[in-house]
Design a protein around this motif. Structure first.
Motif, PDB file in Angstrom:
ATOM      1  N   ASP A   1     -42.973 -32.013 -44.673  1.00 53.57           N
ATOM      2  CA  ASP A   1     -43.191 -33.447 -44.443  1.00 53.57           C
ATOM      3  C   ASP A   1     -42.038 -34.247 -45.041  1.00 53.57           C
ATOM      4  O   ASP A   1     -41.384 -33.793 -45.982  1.00 53.57           O
TER       5      ASP A   1
ATOM      6  N   THR B   1     -42.396 -34.378 -48.685  1.00 51.89           N
ATOM      7  CA  THR B   1     -42.478 -33.097 -49.410  1.00 51.89           C
ATOM      8  C   THR B   1     -41.064 -32.683 -49.765  1.00 51.89           C
ATOM      9  O   THR B   1     -40.136 -32.901 -48.989  1.00 51.89           O
TER      10      THR B   1
ATOM     11  N   HIS C   1     -48.998 -30.880 -42.304  1.00 48.82           N
ATOM     12  CA  HIS C   1     -49.780 -31.542 -43.378  1.00 48.82           C
ATOM     13  C   HIS C   1     -50.883 -30.658 -43.961  1.00 48.82           C
ATOM     14  O   HIS C   1     -51.855 -31.170 -44.514  1.00 48.82           O
ATOM     15  N   ILE C   2     -50.748 -29.340 -43.835  1.00 52.93           N
ATOM     16  CA  ILE C   2     -51.893 -28.476 -44.143  1.00 52.93           C
ATOM     17  C   ILE C   2     -52.343 -28.562 -45.602  1.00 52.93           C
ATOM     18  O   ILE C   2     -53.543 -28.606 -45.887  1.00 52.93           O
ATOM     19  N   VAL C   3     -51.398 -28.623 -46.543  1.00 60.92           N
ATOM     20  CA  VAL C   3     -51.788 -28.666 -47.963  1.00 60.92           C
ATOM     21  C   VAL C   3     -52.460 -30.008 -48.258  1.00 60.92           C
ATOM     22  O   VAL C   3     -53.516 -30.068 -48.899  1.00 60.92           O
ATOM     23  N   ARG C   4     -51.860 -31.072 -47.765  1.00 61.44           N
ATOM     24  CA  ARG C   4     -52.449 -32.407 -47.999  1.00 61.44           C
ATOM     25  C   ARG C   4     -53.848 -32.497 -47.382  1.00 61.44           C
ATOM     26  O   ARG C   4     -54.774 -33.030 -47.982  1.00 61.44           O
TER      27      ARG C   4
HETATM   28  N1  URA Z   1     -48.328 -28.840 -46.278  1.00 62.67           N
HETATM   29  C1  URA Z   1     -48.209 -30.180 -46.257  1.00 62.67           C
HETATM   30  O1  URA Z   1     -49.195 -30.901 -46.319  1.00 62.67           O
HETATM   31  N2  URA Z   1     -46.970 -30.696 -46.162  1.00 62.67           N
HETATM   32  C2  URA Z   1     -45.850 -29.946 -46.129  1.00 62.67           C
HETATM   33  O2  URA Z   1     -44.753 -30.489 -46.053  1.00 62.67           O
HETATM   34  C3  URA Z   1     -45.998 -28.560 -46.151  1.00 62.67           C
HETATM   35  C4  URA Z   1     -47.249 -28.018 -46.215  1.00 62.67           C
END
Ligand code: URA
Length: 228
Positions: free
Chosen positions: A102, A105, A179-182
Protein backbone atom coordinates in the motif's frame (compact mmCIF):
# COMPACT_ATOMS: atom_id res chain seq x y z
CA UNK A 1 10.19 -24.17 -30.74
CA UNK A 2 6.93 -22.31 -30.23
CA UNK A 3 5.90 -20.92 -26.87
CA UNK A 4 2.96 -18.93 -25.55
CA UNK A 5 3.46 -15.23 -26.23
CA UNK A 6 2.94 -14.26 -22.57
CA UNK A 7 5.75 -16.66 -21.56
CA UNK A 8 8.14 -15.13 -24.09
CA UNK A 9 7.18 -11.65 -22.89
CA UNK A 10 7.64 -12.55 -19.22
CA UNK A 11 11.03 -14.09 -19.92
CA UNK A 12 12.07 -10.94 -21.75
CA UNK A 13 11.29 -8.98 -18.60
CA UNK A 14 8.17 -7.14 -19.77
CA UNK A 15 6.09 -8.01 -16.68
CA UNK A 16 4.74 -11.04 -14.84
CA UNK A 17 3.03 -13.63 -17.02
CA UNK A 18 -0.40 -12.60 -15.75
CA UNK A 19 0.25 -8.93 -16.53
CA UNK A 20 1.47 -9.94 -20.01
CA UNK A 21 -1.77 -11.85 -20.56
CA UNK A 22 -3.63 -8.67 -19.69
CA UNK A 23 -1.57 -6.72 -22.25
CA UNK A 24 -2.48 -9.31 -24.90
CA UNK A 25 -6.17 -8.99 -24.00
CA UNK A 26 -5.86 -5.22 -24.30
CA UNK A 27 -4.60 -5.64 -27.88
CA UNK A 28 -1.21 -4.07 -27.14
CA UNK A 29 0.78 -7.05 -28.37
CA UNK A 30 1.53 -7.88 -32.01
CA UNK A 31 3.17 -10.89 -33.64
CA UNK A 32 4.71 -10.00 -37.00
CA UNK A 33 2.49 -6.94 -37.15
CA UNK A 34 -0.78 -8.77 -36.37
CA UNK A 35 -2.57 -8.17 -33.05
CA UNK A 36 -2.03 -11.23 -30.85
CA UNK A 37 -4.82 -13.15 -29.12
CA UNK A 38 -4.54 -14.88 -25.78
CA UNK A 39 -3.33 -18.42 -26.47
CA UNK A 40 -1.22 -17.48 -29.50
CA UNK A 41 2.24 -19.00 -29.72
CA UNK A 42 5.40 -17.66 -31.34
CA UNK A 43 8.98 -18.79 -31.97
CA UNK A 44 12.36 -17.06 -31.93
CA UNK A 45 11.98 -15.99 -35.57
CA UNK A 46 8.70 -14.15 -34.92
CA UNK A 47 8.75 -10.41 -34.24
CA UNK A 48 6.80 -9.57 -31.09
CA UNK A 49 6.01 -5.99 -30.11
CA UNK A 50 4.29 -4.39 -27.12
CA UNK A 51 2.85 -0.95 -27.81
CA UNK A 52 4.78 -1.21 -31.09
CA UNK A 53 8.13 -1.57 -29.26
CA UNK A 54 10.09 -4.76 -29.92
CA UNK A 55 10.36 -7.37 -27.17
CA UNK A 56 14.02 -8.13 -26.62
CA UNK A 57 15.68 -10.47 -24.16
CA UNK A 58 17.60 -8.61 -21.48
CA UNK A 59 19.88 -9.56 -18.62
CA UNK A 60 17.90 -10.36 -15.47
CA UNK A 61 18.24 -8.08 -12.47
CA UNK A 62 16.90 -8.59 -8.95
CA UNK A 63 16.85 -5.83 -6.39
CA UNK A 64 15.31 -5.10 -3.02
CA UNK A 65 13.98 -1.67 -2.19
CA UNK A 66 13.14 -0.36 1.25
CA UNK A 67 9.95 1.40 0.20
CA UNK A 68 9.13 4.50 2.23
CA UNK A 69 5.51 5.48 2.85
CA UNK A 70 3.98 7.82 0.27
CA UNK A 71 5.06 5.84 -2.83
CA UNK A 72 2.74 3.66 -4.92
CA UNK A 73 3.92 0.32 -6.29
CA UNK A 74 2.96 0.82 -9.92
CA UNK A 75 5.15 0.99 -12.99
CA UNK A 76 3.01 3.41 -14.94
CA UNK A 77 3.00 7.10 -14.09
CA UNK A 78 0.11 7.91 -11.78
CA UNK A 79 -1.02 11.49 -12.08
CA UNK A 80 0.51 13.51 -9.25
CA UNK A 81 1.62 10.40 -7.34
CA UNK A 82 5.11 9.31 -6.44
CA UNK A 83 5.82 5.80 -7.73
CA UNK A 84 8.53 3.39 -6.57
CA UNK A 85 10.00 3.62 -10.08
CA UNK A 86 11.38 7.05 -9.13
CA UNK A 87 13.46 5.41 -6.40
CA UNK A 88 15.12 2.93 -8.76
CA UNK A 89 15.58 5.13 -11.81
CA UNK A 90 19.36 4.52 -11.96
CA UNK A 91 18.65 0.97 -13.13
CA UNK A 92 18.36 1.11 -16.88
CA UNK A 93 16.29 -2.07 -17.16
CA UNK A 94 12.52 -2.45 -17.27
CA UNK A 95 12.09 -3.74 -13.74
CA UNK A 96 8.74 -3.94 -11.97
CA UNK A 97 7.58 -4.64 -8.41
CA UNK A 98 6.78 -8.22 -7.42
CA UNK A 99 3.42 -7.89 -5.74
CA UNK A 100 2.32 -4.71 -4.06
CA UNK A 101 2.55 -2.66 -0.91
CA UNK A 102 0.00 0.00 0.00
CA UNK A 103 1.00 3.62 -0.41
CA UNK A 104 1.18 3.93 3.37
CA UNK A 105 3.07 0.66 3.93
CA UNK A 106 6.85 0.67 4.08
CA UNK A 107 9.52 -2.00 3.83
CA UNK A 108 10.70 -4.81 1.62
CA UNK A 109 9.75 -4.64 -2.03
CA UNK A 110 11.36 -7.03 -4.48
CA UNK A 111 11.79 -5.68 -8.01
CA UNK A 112 12.96 -7.52 -11.08
CA UNK A 113 12.62 -7.93 -14.82
CA UNK A 114 12.23 -11.69 -14.35
CA UNK A 115 8.57 -12.28 -15.10
CA UNK A 116 8.85 -15.99 -14.42
CA UNK A 117 10.14 -15.54 -10.88
CA UNK A 118 7.59 -12.79 -10.23
CA UNK A 119 4.86 -15.11 -11.40
CA UNK A 120 6.01 -17.91 -9.11
CA UNK A 121 6.29 -15.68 -6.07
CA UNK A 122 2.91 -14.05 -6.61
CA UNK A 123 0.90 -17.11 -7.51
CA UNK A 124 -1.31 -18.23 -4.58
CA UNK A 125 -0.33 -21.85 -5.30
CA UNK A 126 3.26 -21.16 -4.27
CA UNK A 127 2.31 -19.96 -0.77
CA UNK A 128 5.24 -17.71 0.08
CA UNK A 129 5.32 -16.52 3.72
CA UNK A 130 5.70 -12.78 4.15
CA UNK A 131 6.61 -11.13 7.45
CA UNK A 132 4.99 -7.89 8.57
CA UNK A 133 5.49 -5.65 11.59
CA UNK A 134 2.23 -3.92 12.44
CA UNK A 135 1.64 -1.16 14.96
CA UNK A 136 -1.95 -1.03 16.18
CA UNK A 137 -4.21 1.64 17.60
CA UNK A 138 -4.28 -0.12 21.00
CA UNK A 139 -2.53 -3.04 22.72
CA UNK A 140 -3.32 -6.34 21.06
CA UNK A 141 -5.47 -8.67 23.17
CA UNK A 142 -7.02 -11.12 20.68
CA UNK A 143 -4.28 -13.68 20.20
CA UNK A 144 -6.55 -16.72 20.19
CA UNK A 145 -8.93 -15.23 17.61
CA UNK A 146 -5.99 -14.33 15.39
CA UNK A 147 -4.44 -17.79 15.77
CA UNK A 148 -7.68 -19.43 14.60
CA UNK A 149 -7.64 -17.30 11.48
CA UNK A 150 -9.69 -14.35 10.30
CA UNK A 151 -12.16 -14.49 7.44
CA UNK A 152 -11.62 -11.56 5.08
CA UNK A 153 -13.91 -11.26 2.06
CA UNK A 154 -15.04 -14.88 2.56
CA UNK A 155 -11.50 -16.33 2.59
CA UNK A 156 -9.78 -17.32 5.84
CA UNK A 157 -6.35 -15.82 6.54
CA UNK A 158 -4.24 -17.95 8.85
CA UNK A 159 -1.30 -15.94 10.14
CA UNK A 160 1.67 -17.22 12.12
CA UNK A 161 2.24 -14.94 15.11
CA UNK A 162 5.93 -14.30 15.75
CA UNK A 163 5.86 -11.71 18.52
CA UNK A 164 3.46 -9.40 20.36
CA UNK A 165 4.55 -6.50 22.52
CA UNK A 166 1.86 -3.98 23.46
CA UNK A 167 0.65 -2.30 20.28
CA UNK A 168 3.28 -3.95 18.06
CA UNK A 169 2.80 -7.36 16.49
CA UNK A 170 5.03 -9.32 14.15
CA UNK A 171 3.27 -11.87 12.00
CA UNK A 172 3.65 -13.94 8.84
CA UNK A 173 1.01 -14.49 6.19
CA UNK A 174 0.96 -16.23 2.84
CA UNK A 175 -1.70 -13.94 1.43
CA UNK A 176 -1.08 -11.30 -1.20
CA UNK A 177 -4.52 -9.71 -1.32
CA UNK A 178 -4.83 -5.93 -1.29
CA UNK A 179 -4.94 -4.35 2.21
CA UNK A 180 -5.03 -7.83 3.72
CA UNK A 181 -3.20 -7.07 6.99
CA UNK A 182 -5.17 -3.88 7.59
CA UNK A 183 -8.45 -5.66 6.81
CA UNK A 184 -7.59 -8.57 9.09
CA UNK A 185 -6.96 -6.32 12.09
CA UNK A 186 -9.95 -4.19 11.12
CA UNK A 187 -12.12 -7.32 11.56
CA UNK A 188 -10.84 -7.61 15.13
CA UNK A 189 -11.50 -3.92 15.84
CA UNK A 190 -7.95 -2.56 15.55
CA UNK A 191 -6.58 0.12 13.24
CA UNK A 192 -3.12 -0.43 11.81
CA UNK A 193 -1.25 2.82 12.37
CA UNK A 194 2.02 1.70 10.77
CA UNK A 195 2.87 -1.33 8.65
CA UNK A 196 6.25 -2.58 7.50
CA UNK A 197 7.14 -5.69 5.50
CA UNK A 198 10.45 -7.17 6.59
CA UNK A 199 10.68 -10.53 4.81
CA UNK A 200 9.49 -12.38 1.70
CA UNK A 201 10.18 -16.13 1.90
CA UNK A 202 13.85 -16.34 2.94
CA UNK A 203 14.62 -12.78 1.75
CA UNK A 204 15.18 -10.32 4.61
CA UNK A 205 15.12 -6.52 4.47
CA UNK A 206 17.84 -6.23 7.10
CA UNK A 207 19.36 -2.80 7.63
CA UNK A 208 18.80 -1.33 4.18
CA UNK A 209 18.12 2.40 4.59
CA UNK A 210 14.63 3.69 3.78
CA UNK A 211 14.25 4.82 0.18
CA UNK A 212 17.37 2.94 -1.00
CA UNK A 213 17.85 -0.28 -2.95
CA UNK A 214 20.50 -2.92 -3.52
CA UNK A 215 21.03 -5.92 -5.80
CA UNK A 216 20.22 -9.30 -4.27
CA UNK A 217 23.17 -11.46 -3.34
CA UNK A 218 23.54 -14.79 -5.15
CA UNK A 219 22.51 -16.82 -2.11
CA UNK A 220 19.43 -14.63 -1.63
CA UNK A 221 18.33 -15.22 -5.19
CA UNK A 222 18.92 -18.96 -4.89
CA UNK A 223 16.90 -18.94 -1.69
CA UNK A 224 13.98 -17.25 -3.44
CA UNK A 225 14.10 -19.57 -6.42
CA UNK A 226 14.45 -22.89 -4.62
CA UNK A 227 13.52 -22.44 -0.98
CA UNK A 228 10.24 -20.63 -0.81
N1 URA B 1 -1.35 -5.87 3.84
C1 URA B 1 -1.79 -4.60 3.84
O1 URA B 1 -2.82 -4.30 4.43
N2 URA B 1 -1.07 -3.68 3.18
C2 URA B 1 0.09 -3.96 2.55
O2 URA B 1 0.70 -3.06 1.98
C3 URA B 1 0.53 -5.28 2.55
C4 URA B 1 -0.21 -6.23 3.19
Amino acid sequence: MEERVQKIMAEAGIASRRKCEQMIKEGRVKINGQIACLGDKASSTDRITVDNKPVKKEEKVYIMLNKPIGFVTTVSEQHGMKTVMKLVKDINKRIFPVGRLDKNTEGLLLMTNDGELANKLMHPRHKVWKTYEAWLSRPFKDIEKLRKGIVVDRVRVEPRIKNIKGKKIILEIQEGRKHIVRKMFGKLGYNVTKLRRTQIGPLKLGKLAKGTWRYLKKYELKGLMFNR
